[in-house]
Design a protein around this motif. Structure first.
Motif, PDB file in Angstrom:
ATOM      1  N   VAL A 410       0.872  -1.175  -0.139  1.00  0.00           N
ATOM      2  CA  VAL A 410       0.049  -0.087  -0.065  1.00  0.00           C
ATOM      3  C   VAL A 410       0.817   1.310   0.016  1.00  0.00           C
ATOM      4  CG1 VAL A 410      -1.782   1.296   1.329  1.00  0.00           C
ATOM      5  CG2 VAL A 410      -1.887  -1.195   1.190  1.00  0.00           C
ATOM      6  N   PHE A 411       0.770   1.766  -1.202  1.00  0.00           N
ATOM      7  CA  PHE A 411       1.518   3.287  -1.080  1.00  0.00           C
ATOM      8  C   PHE A 411       0.284   4.321  -0.880  1.00  0.00           C
ATOM      9  CE2 PHE A 411       3.713   0.891  -4.456  1.00  0.00           C
ATOM     10  CZ  PHE A 411       5.196   1.112  -4.018  1.00  0.00           C
ATOM     11  N   CYS A 412       0.857   5.385  -0.114  1.00  0.00           N
ATOM     12  CA  CYS A 412      -0.371   6.239   0.284  1.00  0.00           C
ATOM     13  C   CYS A 412       0.108   7.682  -0.154  1.00  0.00           C
ATOM     14  CB  CYS A 412      -0.898   6.222   1.620  1.00  0.00           C
ATOM     15  SG  CYS A 412       0.189   6.984   2.853  1.00  0.00           S
ATOM     16  N   CYS A 413      -0.885   8.553  -0.055  1.00  0.00           N
ATOM     17  CA  CYS A 413      -0.661  10.024  -0.244  1.00  0.00           C
ATOM     18  C   CYS A 413      -1.877  10.614   0.116  1.00  0.00           C
ATOM     19  CB  CYS A 413      -0.127  10.537  -1.506  1.00  0.00           C
ATOM     20  SG  CYS A 413       0.238  12.279  -1.375  1.00  0.00           S
ATOM     21  N   LEU A 414      -2.035  11.110   1.483  1.00  0.00           N
ATOM     22  CA  LEU A 414      -3.352  11.448   1.738  1.00  0.00           C
ATOM     23  C   LEU A 414      -3.554  13.429   1.867  1.00  0.00           C
ATOM     24  CD1 LEU A 414      -4.256   8.995   4.573  1.00  0.00           C
ATOM     25  CD2 LEU A 414      -4.931   9.047   2.526  1.00  0.00           C
ATOM     26  N   ASN A 415      -2.453  13.764   0.991  1.00  0.00           N
ATOM     27  CA  ASN A 415      -2.716  15.276   0.887  1.00  0.00           C
ATOM     28  C   ASN A 415      -3.864  15.527   0.102  1.00  0.00           C
ATOM     29  OD1 ASN A 415      -0.137  15.278   1.919  1.00  0.00           O
ATOM     30  ND2 ASN A 415       0.777  15.605  -0.012  1.00  0.00           N
ATOM     31  N   GLN A 416      -4.124  16.908   0.268  1.00  0.00           N
ATOM     32  CA  GLN A 416      -5.374  17.201  -0.478  1.00  0.00           C
ATOM     33  C   GLN A 416      -5.095  17.278  -2.042  1.00  0.00           C
ATOM     34  OE1 GLN A 416      -7.360  20.979   0.770  1.00  0.00           O
ATOM     35  NE2 GLN A 416      -5.692  21.007   2.376  1.00  0.00           N
ATOM     36  N   SER A 417      -6.124  17.264  -2.854  1.00  0.00           N
ATOM     37  CA  SER A 417      -5.960  17.017  -4.235  1.00  0.00           C
ATOM     38  C   SER A 417      -5.212  18.182  -4.936  1.00  0.00           C
ATOM     39  CB  SER A 417      -7.410  16.574  -4.944  1.00  0.00           C
ATOM     40  OG  SER A 417      -8.295  17.675  -4.559  1.00  0.00           O
ATOM     41  N   PHE A 418      -5.053  19.270  -4.703  1.00  0.00           N
ATOM     42  CA  PHE A 418      -4.623  20.441  -5.110  1.00  0.00           C
ATOM     43  C   PHE A 418      -3.217  20.075  -5.356  1.00  0.00           C
ATOM     44  CE2 PHE A 418      -4.224  22.228  -1.146  1.00  0.00           C
ATOM     45  CZ  PHE A 418      -2.830  22.982  -1.163  1.00  0.00           C
ATOM     46  N   TRP A 441      -3.178   4.630  -2.020  1.00  0.00           N
ATOM     47  CA  TRP A 441      -4.356   4.985  -1.159  1.00  0.00           C
ATOM     48  C   TRP A 441      -4.057   6.747  -1.152  1.00  0.00           C
ATOM     49  CZ3 TRP A 441      -4.300   3.702   4.771  1.00  0.00           C
ATOM     50  CH2 TRP A 441      -5.428   3.961   5.400  1.00  0.00           C
ATOM     51  N   LEU A 442      -5.272   7.190  -1.490  1.00  0.00           N
ATOM     52  CA  LEU A 442      -5.270   8.607  -1.727  1.00  0.00           C
ATOM     53  C   LEU A 442      -6.722   9.347  -0.921  1.00  0.00           C
ATOM     54  CD1 LEU A 442      -4.816   8.883  -5.553  1.00  0.00           C
ATOM     55  CD2 LEU A 442      -3.370   9.299  -3.832  1.00  0.00           C
ATOM     56  N   LEU A 443      -6.432  10.568  -0.543  1.00  0.00           N
ATOM     57  CA  LEU A 443      -7.661  11.227   0.192  1.00  0.00           C
ATOM     58  C   LEU A 443      -8.799  11.595  -0.825  1.00  0.00           C
ATOM     59  CD1 LEU A 443      -8.568  12.428   3.073  1.00  0.00           C
ATOM     60  CD2 LEU A 443      -7.613  14.382   2.206  1.00  0.00           C
ATOM     61  N   GLN A 444     -10.126  11.214  -0.240  1.00  0.00           N
ATOM     62  CA  GLN A 444     -11.171  11.437  -1.411  1.00  0.00           C
ATOM     63  C   GLN A 444     -11.582  12.794  -0.923  1.00  0.00           C
ATOM     64  OE1 GLN A 444     -14.898   9.451  -0.585  1.00  0.00           O
ATOM     65  NE2 GLN A 444     -15.118   8.304  -2.326  1.00  0.00           N
ATOM     66  N   THR A 450     -11.577  12.471  -7.700  1.00  0.00           N
ATOM     67  CA  THR A 450     -11.844  11.113  -8.006  1.00  0.00           C
ATOM     68  C   THR A 450     -11.828  10.497  -9.453  1.00  0.00           C
ATOM     69  OG1 THR A 450     -12.857  10.991  -5.625  1.00  0.00           O
ATOM     70  CG2 THR A 450     -13.134   8.972  -7.077  1.00  0.00           C
ATOM     71  N   ARG A 451     -12.952  11.237 -10.011  1.00  0.00           N
ATOM     72  CA  ARG A 451     -13.042  10.902 -11.362  1.00  0.00           C
ATOM     73  C   ARG A 451     -11.937  11.073 -12.325  1.00  0.00           C
ATOM     74  NH1 ARG A 451     -17.418  13.582 -11.935  1.00  0.00           N
ATOM     75  NH2 ARG A 451     -16.561  15.494 -13.421  1.00  0.00           N
ATOM     76  N   ARG A 466      -6.886  -0.046  -8.398  1.00  0.00           N
ATOM     77  CA  ARG A 466      -5.714   0.015  -7.714  1.00  0.00           C
ATOM     78  C   ARG A 466      -5.727   1.382  -7.213  1.00  0.00           C
ATOM     79  NH1 ARG A 466      -0.881  -2.242 -11.229  1.00  0.00           N
ATOM     80  NH2 ARG A 466       0.277  -1.911  -9.092  1.00  0.00           N
ATOM     81  N   LEU A 467      -6.614   2.287  -7.400  1.00  0.00           N
ATOM     82  CA  LEU A 467      -6.542   3.552  -6.714  1.00  0.00           C
ATOM     83  C   LEU A 467      -7.736   3.643  -5.687  1.00  0.00           C
ATOM     84  CD1 LEU A 467      -4.773   4.395  -8.887  1.00  0.00           C
ATOM     85  CD2 LEU A 467      -6.429   6.585  -9.173  1.00  0.00           C
ATOM     86  N   ILE A 468      -7.341   3.653  -4.500  1.00  0.00           N
ATOM     87  CA  ILE A 468      -8.305   3.231  -3.191  1.00  0.00           C
ATOM     88  C   ILE A 468      -8.624   4.686  -2.597  1.00  0.00           C
ATOM     89  CG2 ILE A 468      -8.751   2.442  -1.171  1.00  0.00           C
ATOM     90  CD1 ILE A 468      -8.354   0.406  -3.336  1.00  0.00           C
ATOM     91  N   PHE A 469      -9.788   5.429  -2.356  1.00  0.00           N
ATOM     92  CA  PHE A 469     -10.053   6.840  -1.987  1.00  0.00           C
ATOM     93  C   PHE A 469     -10.518   6.595  -0.659  1.00  0.00           C
ATOM     94  CE2 PHE A 469      -9.721   7.312  -6.537  1.00  0.00           C
ATOM     95  CZ  PHE A 469      -8.929   8.297  -6.707  1.00  0.00           C
ATOM     96  N   ALA A 470      -9.705   7.118   0.140  1.00  0.00           N
ATOM     97  CA  ALA A 470     -10.217   7.145   1.643  1.00  0.00           C
ATOM     98  C   ALA A 470     -11.069   8.450   2.039  1.00  0.00           C
ATOM     99  CB  ALA A 470      -9.047   7.370   2.425  1.00  0.00           C
ATOM    100  N   PRO A 471     -12.525   8.118   2.530  1.00  0.00           N
ATOM    101  CA  PRO A 471     -13.269   9.153   2.776  1.00  0.00           C
ATOM    102  C   PRO A 471     -12.816   9.988   3.928  1.00  0.00           C
ATOM    103  CG  PRO A 471     -14.102   7.228   3.555  1.00  0.00           C
ATOM    104  CD  PRO A 471     -12.913   6.718   2.824  1.00  0.00           C
TER     105      PRO A 471
END
Length: 590
Positions: A410-418, A441-444, A450-451, A466-471
């Motif tokens: 699991v690679f992750c980056c829970l930064n804001q999308s901007f 693993w990305l922040l939703q 997301t789209r 393979r892209l998992i979006f964390a609510p």
């Protein structure tokens, strides 16, 4: 303009009951941003022309100049009660409602203004701002685009368009737009370019970022006359230290600086917290309140009134924890109310110059950040970012609980999308291609991001599963769930900040590349503080290589995590940080 004012005063001497003369006198003072004489003139005009809609509007403008938006909104509403078809009053009322947080009502008044003046580019821009606050990013982008179609030179609308497209991970057209903004800035155009959004634009330099900040300061605070210089600090009393923030509430700032503020030596420091946020009744706000010797709610106070309060309280050092971010109160520093003024933590960059002098005297940095172009004098600490000793934690559950595969990397980056740029995302996709079975693993953040990210993954040949979006979750659950990640991948040119500390707190290695600007060097700053320089890669190709190698070498990854667990405690020692800070502040006053 002074000659016009004198002429109007002479005319009023012979015609003391003429509302038009008083009205024009008020307009002249308002143009000079002199609120008190402007209000006096408009009140006299209103005396001789009761409930005149334009006079009421101007009294609203005076109140808004003072930062008294509740009073301003009341005047604008009284004006509209006399004449509902005033586009300018609808516009001004909407602006006040925006500042008061009444965004849905602001939208209605911007729309009414546009009905009367459909070609008002500024109104379309501000309508976009209101939509943005409501989370309607698509409508916001459309409003900015309409503003630009009406006035292609409206640079702040272009910046807003860029930044919201970044939030949506919609990268089409961004390169050309960013080039246009940088060109306008470098030509010295008098364009209002919001500095925070400018920080996140790929390609901007630290010199440009400082120039942007300086232009913003001149546009917003250039009219401010500083208070007389204070006398020397009395030697017999503790240092009076004032923190100013719009984030003394449930906010990432609470997990960074609360315990540092609480740790101040009350024999040597007297702590004032000036809070520019509504009471959210959170435990975080209460912790800030408890940490202060003195608490002042400044939401309804003007910058001038806050500055005068500080001068009356004989504040020695003002520390601004918000900078040019949302609900900025940096105009307070332009009044020079304290003996020293410090920019720290809220805004990752220089606040620039005002009339040839730094808006803030000093900025807190560390060795990693002290290589940058800064208007302020650097205060160099071992690490610029503080942290509480603990993070709130909940039950982390299992991987399955978070829609993660029970097996696989699991690679992750829970930064804001901007913060996600096309080049960074392309790098991530190349990493996934080389690590079969791995996920990202990305922040939703929003439905558009997301789209668009899913579409970009497909274009790169990566299955969207393979892209998992964390609510979004409460902070304790958000921090706890990160332990299910194996490696965090950073963003550029705007790094992880608090999110980086969250990951390191959980023992998740962070891979970054040190850039050339303040926001691009924050992760490197944190990693150097804890002796994890091997996680700072020379470039993005090296980062990809290292990420793939670690994913394929469990033994090396385990050793890295073990070392991180041992060394990360240096980041989470508010007592030690506070002692270093106090030493630097004491030296600054000397």
């Amino acid at each position: 303009m002074t000659s016009v004012i004198e002429q109007l005063k002479r005319q009023l001497f012979s015609r003391p009951q003429d509302p038009e003369l008083y009205y024009e006198l008020g307009r002249q003072y308002l143009a000079l941003k002199e609120a008190k004489p402007a209000e006096q003139a408009f009140q006299q005009a209103l005396k001789w022309a009761p409930e005149h809609p334009q006079i009421l509007m101007q009294l609203g403008n005076v109140a808004s100049l003072r930062g008294q938006e509740n009073i301003a909104a009341d005047y604008f509403k009284r004006s509209l009660a006399q004449d509902e078809q005033q586009a300018d009053v609808h516009f001004n009322l909407a602006n006040s409602l925006q500042k008061l947080g009444e965004h849905a009502l602001a939208v209605k008044h911007y729309q009414r203004a546009i009905q009367f003046t459909p070609d008002d580019a500024e109104c379309h821009n501000n309508l976009g701002n209101a939509y943005r606050q409501l989370g309607h990013l698509d409508l916001a982008v459309n409003a900015y685009a309409r503003a630009l179609a009406l006035d292609p030179q409206l640079l702040h609308a272009k910046v807003h368009w860029i930044h919201q497209k970044q939030h949506m991970a919609d990268w089409q057209g961004l390169d050309a737009a960013i080039t246009a903004v940088r060109s306008a800035l470098n030509k010295g155009a008098n364009a209002k370019i919001p500095p925070f959004a400018f920080l996140a634009m790929p390609g901007t330099t630290d010199t440009e970022q400082q120039a942007c900040a300086s232009a913003w300061a001149a546009q917003h605070y250039g009219h401010i006359q500083a208070l007389p210089a204070p006398t020397a600090k009395p030697a017999y009393r503790p240092i009076k230290l004032a923190y100013v923030s719009s984030d003394f509430r449930q906010h990432p700032l609470a997990y960074l600086v609360t315990e540092v503020i609480a740790a101040h030596d009350r024999q040597r420091f007297e702590i004032f917290l000036y809070s520019n946020s509504q009471d959210d009744h959170s435990a975080q706000r209460q912790a800030f309140y408890t940490a202060a010797n003195h608490w002042l709610d400044i939401v309804a106070m003007s910058d001038a009134d806050v500055a005068q309060h500080m001068r009356d309280a004989d504040i020695d050092i003002l520390i601004d924890l918000t900078g040019y971010t949302q609900h900025s109160r940096s105009g307070i520093a332009a009044y020079r109310p304290a003996r020293q003024h410090i920019n720290w933590l809220g805004y990752p960059g220089s606040m620039g110059y005002l009339r040839g002098q730094p808006l803030f005297d000093a900025i807190i940095v560390d060795e990693t950040l002290n290589t940058l172009t800064l208007a302020e004098r650097p205060i160099v600490l071992p690490c610029y970012q503080p942290n509480n000793a603990q993070r709130p934690m909940a039950d982390a559950g299992t991987r399955i609980d978070h829609d993660l595969p029970s097996q696989g990397f699991v690679f992750c980056c829970l930064n804001q999308s901007f913060k996600i740029t096309p080049s960074v995302f392309a790098s991530w996709m190349r990493i996934l291609q080389q690590v079969p079975g791995s996920v990202l693993w990305l922040l939703q953040c929003n439905a558009w991001a997301t789209r668009h990210l899913q579409q970009q993954a497909q274009a790169a040949g990566i299955d969207i599963s393979r892209l998992i979006f964390a609510p979004r979750k409460p902070i304790d659950q958000h921090i706890a769930r990160q332990q299910h990640a194996d490696i965090m991948l950073d963003t550029a040119p705007y790094n992880a900040h608090t999110t980086a500390s969250d990951a390191l707190w959980q023992g998740i290695p962070l891979l970054t590349v040190a850039g050339d600007t303040f926001p691009a060097r924050v992760s490197a700053s944190l990693l150097r503080r804890i002796g994890m320089q091997d996680c700072i890669c020379a470039d993005w190709a090296a980062l990809e290589t290292k990420a793939v190698a670690l994913a394929n070498d469990p033994t090396t990854l385990a050793a890295l995590k073990s070392r991180l667990k041992t060394q990360s405690s240096l980041l989470f020692d508010p007592q030690d940080f506070c002692q270093q800070l106090e030493q630097a502040l004491t030296q600054l006053l000397r």
